[in-house]
Motif scaffolding. Sequence first.
Motif, short mmCIF file in Angstrom:
data_model
loop_
_atom_site.label_atom_id
_atom_site.label_comp_id
_atom_site.label_asym_id
_atom_site.label_seq_id
_atom_site.Cartn_x
_atom_site.Cartn_y
_atom_site.Cartn_z
N ALA A 348 0.85 -1.19 0.00
CA ALA A 348 0.00 0.00 0.00
C ALA A 348 0.88 1.24 0.00
CB ALA A 348 -0.93 0.01 1.20
N ALA A 349 0.44 2.26 -0.74
CA ALA A 349 1.22 3.49 -0.85
C ALA A 349 0.28 4.68 -0.89
CB ALA A 349 2.10 3.47 -2.11
N GLY A 350 0.81 5.83 -0.51
CA GLY A 350 0.07 7.09 -0.58
C GLY A 350 0.78 8.08 -1.47
N TRP A 351 0.00 8.81 -2.25
CA TRP A 351 0.57 9.77 -3.19
C TRP A 351 0.43 11.19 -2.67
CZ3 TRP A 351 -1.51 7.81 -8.62
CH2 TRP A 351 -0.92 6.57 -8.89
N ALA A 352 1.16 12.09 -3.33
CA ALA A 352 1.14 13.49 -2.92
C ALA A 352 -0.16 14.19 -3.29
CB ALA A 352 2.32 14.24 -3.54
N ASP A 353 -0.96 13.63 -4.20
CA ASP A 353 -2.24 14.24 -4.55
C ASP A 353 -3.38 13.68 -3.73
OD1 ASP A 353 -2.29 11.70 -5.56
OD2 ASP A 353 -3.05 12.26 -7.55
N GLY A 354 -3.11 12.85 -2.71
CA GLY A 354 -4.14 12.31 -1.84
C GLY A 354 -4.65 10.95 -2.22
N THR A 355 -4.09 10.30 -3.23
CA THR A 355 -4.56 8.99 -3.67
C THR A 355 -3.93 7.90 -2.82
OG1 THR A 355 -4.73 9.85 -5.91
CG2 THR A 355 -4.81 7.47 -5.65
N VAL A 356 -4.75 6.92 -2.44
CA VAL A 356 -4.29 5.72 -1.75
C VAL A 356 -4.30 4.59 -2.77
CG1 VAL A 356 -4.72 4.08 0.10
CG2 VAL A 356 -5.13 6.51 0.47
N VAL A 357 -3.15 3.90 -2.93
CA VAL A 357 -2.98 2.90 -3.97
C VAL A 357 -2.56 1.59 -3.31
CG1 VAL A 357 -1.87 2.37 -6.18
CG2 VAL A 357 -2.22 4.75 -5.51
N VAL A 358 -3.09 0.48 -3.85
CA VAL A 358 -2.71 -0.86 -3.42
C VAL A 358 -2.15 -1.59 -4.63
CG1 VAL A 358 -3.51 -3.05 -2.46
CG2 VAL A 358 -4.44 -0.90 -1.61
N TYR A 359 -0.93 -2.14 -4.50
CA TYR A 359 -0.25 -2.84 -5.58
C TYR A 359 -0.16 -4.32 -5.24
CZ TYR A 359 1.46 1.79 -7.01
OH TYR A 359 1.56 3.10 -7.40
N ASP A 360 -0.24 -5.15 -6.29
CA ASP A 360 0.09 -6.57 -6.20
C ASP A 360 1.29 -6.79 -7.12
OD1 ASP A 360 0.28 -9.25 -5.88
OD2 ASP A 360 -1.72 -9.75 -6.63
N THR A 361 2.46 -6.96 -6.53
CA THR A 361 3.72 -6.94 -7.28
C THR A 361 4.15 -8.32 -7.76
OG1 THR A 361 4.99 -7.17 -5.22
CG2 THR A 361 4.49 -4.94 -5.97
N ARG A 362 3.29 -9.32 -7.74
CA ARG A 362 3.71 -10.64 -8.19
C ARG A 362 3.95 -10.68 -9.68
NH1 ARG A 362 -0.90 -14.26 -5.49
NH2 ARG A 362 -2.07 -12.42 -6.16
N ALA A 363 3.13 -10.00 -10.47
CA ALA A 363 3.27 -10.03 -11.93
C ALA A 363 4.32 -9.03 -12.37
CB ALA A 363 1.93 -9.71 -12.60
N VAL A 364 4.74 -9.18 -13.64
CA VAL A 364 5.72 -8.24 -14.20
C VAL A 364 5.12 -6.85 -14.31
CG1 VAL A 364 7.18 -7.76 -16.18
CG2 VAL A 364 6.81 -10.12 -15.45
N SER A 365 3.87 -6.77 -14.73
CA SER A 365 3.11 -5.51 -14.72
C SER A 365 2.18 -5.56 -13.52
CB SER A 365 2.33 -5.35 -16.02
OG SER A 365 3.21 -5.32 -17.12
N PRO A 366 2.55 -4.99 -12.38
CA PRO A 366 1.77 -5.15 -11.14
C PRO A 366 0.36 -4.60 -11.28
CG PRO A 366 3.96 -4.29 -10.67
CD PRO A 366 3.78 -4.21 -12.16
N LEU A 367 -0.57 -5.27 -10.61
CA LEU A 367 -1.95 -4.81 -10.55
C LEU A 367 -2.05 -3.66 -9.58
CD1 LEU A 367 -3.74 -8.29 -10.43
CD2 LEU A 367 -3.25 -6.88 -12.43
N MET A 368 -2.94 -2.70 -9.87
CA MET A 368 -3.05 -1.50 -9.05
C MET A 368 -4.52 -1.18 -8.86
SD MET A 368 -1.56 2.34 -9.77
CE MET A 368 -2.72 2.65 -11.08
N ILE A 369 -4.89 -0.92 -7.62
CA ILE A 369 -6.24 -0.46 -7.26
C ILE A 369 -6.05 0.82 -6.47
CG2 ILE A 369 -8.34 -0.99 -6.01
CD1 ILE A 369 -7.82 -3.92 -6.46
N SER A 370 -6.69 1.90 -6.91
CA SER A 370 -6.49 3.21 -6.29
C SER A 370 -7.84 3.83 -5.94
CB SER A 370 -5.73 4.14 -7.24
OG SER A 370 -6.44 4.33 -8.44
N SER A 371 -7.80 4.75 -5.01
CA SER A 371 -9.00 5.50 -4.64
C SER A 371 -9.28 6.58 -5.67
CB SER A 371 -8.82 6.12 -3.25
OG SER A 371 -7.70 6.99 -3.26
N SER A 372 -10.52 6.95 -5.78
CA SER A 372 -10.94 7.96 -6.76
C SER A 372 -11.53 9.16 -6.04
CB SER A 372 -11.97 7.36 -7.72
OG SER A 372 -13.10 6.90 -7.02
N ALA A 373 -11.78 10.21 -6.81
CA ALA A 373 -12.35 11.44 -6.22
C ALA A 373 -13.76 11.20 -5.70
CB ALA A 373 -12.34 12.55 -7.27
#
Length: 643
Positions: A348-373
């Motif tokens: 899980a990571a937080g961005w400077a614009d207020g978005t909270v993101v969850v990554y699944d890093t098992r794949a070469v192109s990781p899956l990403m689920i993020s919060s929206s406005a």
Amino acid sequence: MRNLRGFVGMVKKGVREPEVVIRLTSTCARVKDEVRYNFTSGVYEVVRDQQLTLDLLTLPSRVIHKGDHLEARLLYEPLRKEQDNSADEANRELEELYGGIVSKEELARLDSQPNPFNFSERVSQTTRLNIKNLAIQTEPRQHCIFSQCEPWRNIRCLHQRLREDNRKGKGAREGKGKRKGEGKRKRQRKRSTQGKTVPRVAPEPLPPPVLRTHSYGDESLDLPGIRRTVMVLERMVNQNIYDDITQDFRYWEDASDEYRCMEGSLLPLWKFHHDKSRALLVSAVCWSPVYHDLFAAAYATGELGGPLGEGMLCIYTLKNPSTPERVLRAPCGVTCVHFHPKHGSVVAAGWADGTVVVYDTRAVSPLMISSSALGGKHLLPVSQVRWVYTEPGEDLCLYSVSLDGRVTQWHLHASDLVYTDILNFTTVDQLTKPPPAFDKVHLEGTGTCIAFRPDDEGVLLVGVDTGVVFQCSTSSTTHALIRYPAHTAAVREIAWNEHHYSVFISCSVDWTVKVWHQHHLSPLVTLDLGGAVAGVTWSPYSSSVFVAITDEGRVHVYDLFLRKCKPLCVQTLVHRRRVAAACVAFNPFHPIILVGGDKGTLLSLKLSPNLRKVHKDAKGADDSKLKEIEQCKMERLIATSKG
């Protein structure tokens, strides 16, 4: 028997015995008409035959002719006289020396025996062939392109040729009986088509060929397992390059600690960097609780809440310090990061614009689920994110705190994040309103950090930029708040003790680090580090050891059980240039720490033996005994601090 009779007859007739010479030779076998390639001239040359016969042993004949022949008398008479004279002289010398001790018969018997001290064995001398090794570097062979037509033309030609071969093969497989009726059917078709124009059917166009472009790291490569093989080879090469650092990581022990009772040092190990990380700030680091060598580093532009710019999240491993395992790009700075406590690939990571993101890093192109406005995204940069443990089958849950004054709970569903606000701090504009009643706690400022109690995830600590630390309960609808007057400036970090769950530590910009007990509003220990403290973390192997860093780039290591007033080690990260530190993390499995700062600085340090010394009663103890020892150490600190 016949040969023996002939030999006796020759002796009776007075025939001279022939001399016999025994010769042992060695001949090297050669292949007939052998050729070898000459790299100088570039042609094959015939190997010349060489006489490699070696005389290994030659024994002359021992036949001595003592007849009336003149040659034998002339040849052997002087030799016999010389031998007799030398024997007589030797006998006289022996009689002079040992005449009074040993008799002549005894001397003659001793003289007839072989001399064991002057023994020489007959050896053979052979010709030695000197083999010369000549290193020759050949020129590359000439190559040319054997086909210069387009790829689609090659495929079309092959397809047409395949159709023709199939047509010929089909006609050859038909029986002779069918061939007899072909003439009759052809004549009937010819009569039926007389006077009629048969339209010509155009052949069906061939489908366009599918051209595949291969690139490094692409999943469409036809070689299965090539990526894993390349990764293993890359790690092997890097471990050979950094072999000295790897040996220090595993076996280094500072010998000078034996002469310093309560002082230690930090050994710099690997430096982690990325191509575009030189202009970024390492805002947060987090070790994986599942994999011993894996950690994540968040990169942002400038300080927290500064100007927006591109950031990234890098996943590193100690087995490959030169290149990150994953590089996750972000349109803005990544301000915080945290690994899931059970799932080693979920971040899980937080961005400077207020978005909270969850990554699944098992794949070469990781899956990403993020919060929206529309889904509760924060309005200002996210200060910190923290996972909480959930039971198997339940949705993953995490908490975030932002500069907009919200502490939010997030539930991870299949494709989105569902939020629930836990706390909402008062902003600056709302401070002008009348104060609340005396029985209510006023939530002023904005949250900067959060921490959950290890044994009870319903107890949450929230640090505020005004210097206050709040304790609240997330398991009930009415949050019971406790206000700790901790610092006079913004709180940077809060961390619970991993051995004694009622003790936590806090650091602030006001230069202080304070150790607290959960049920007391006054600190147990207050330490002044002489500069703004950027981060603090407890040691996983001792309840009394913690590490703190200041903005000037100095690392302080304390052991409160040994002494509370002075650190065991104070060391600067980089001596040549000034580096501002921003975050610190303790490895949960090895005695090393990670320190991140500006200009992409990410350095690993190993603690010397004095900094990771265990209690004398802990040697050979089991887990329960070790836990009891660490709790007793902290209980002693609490008792002495209260007094």
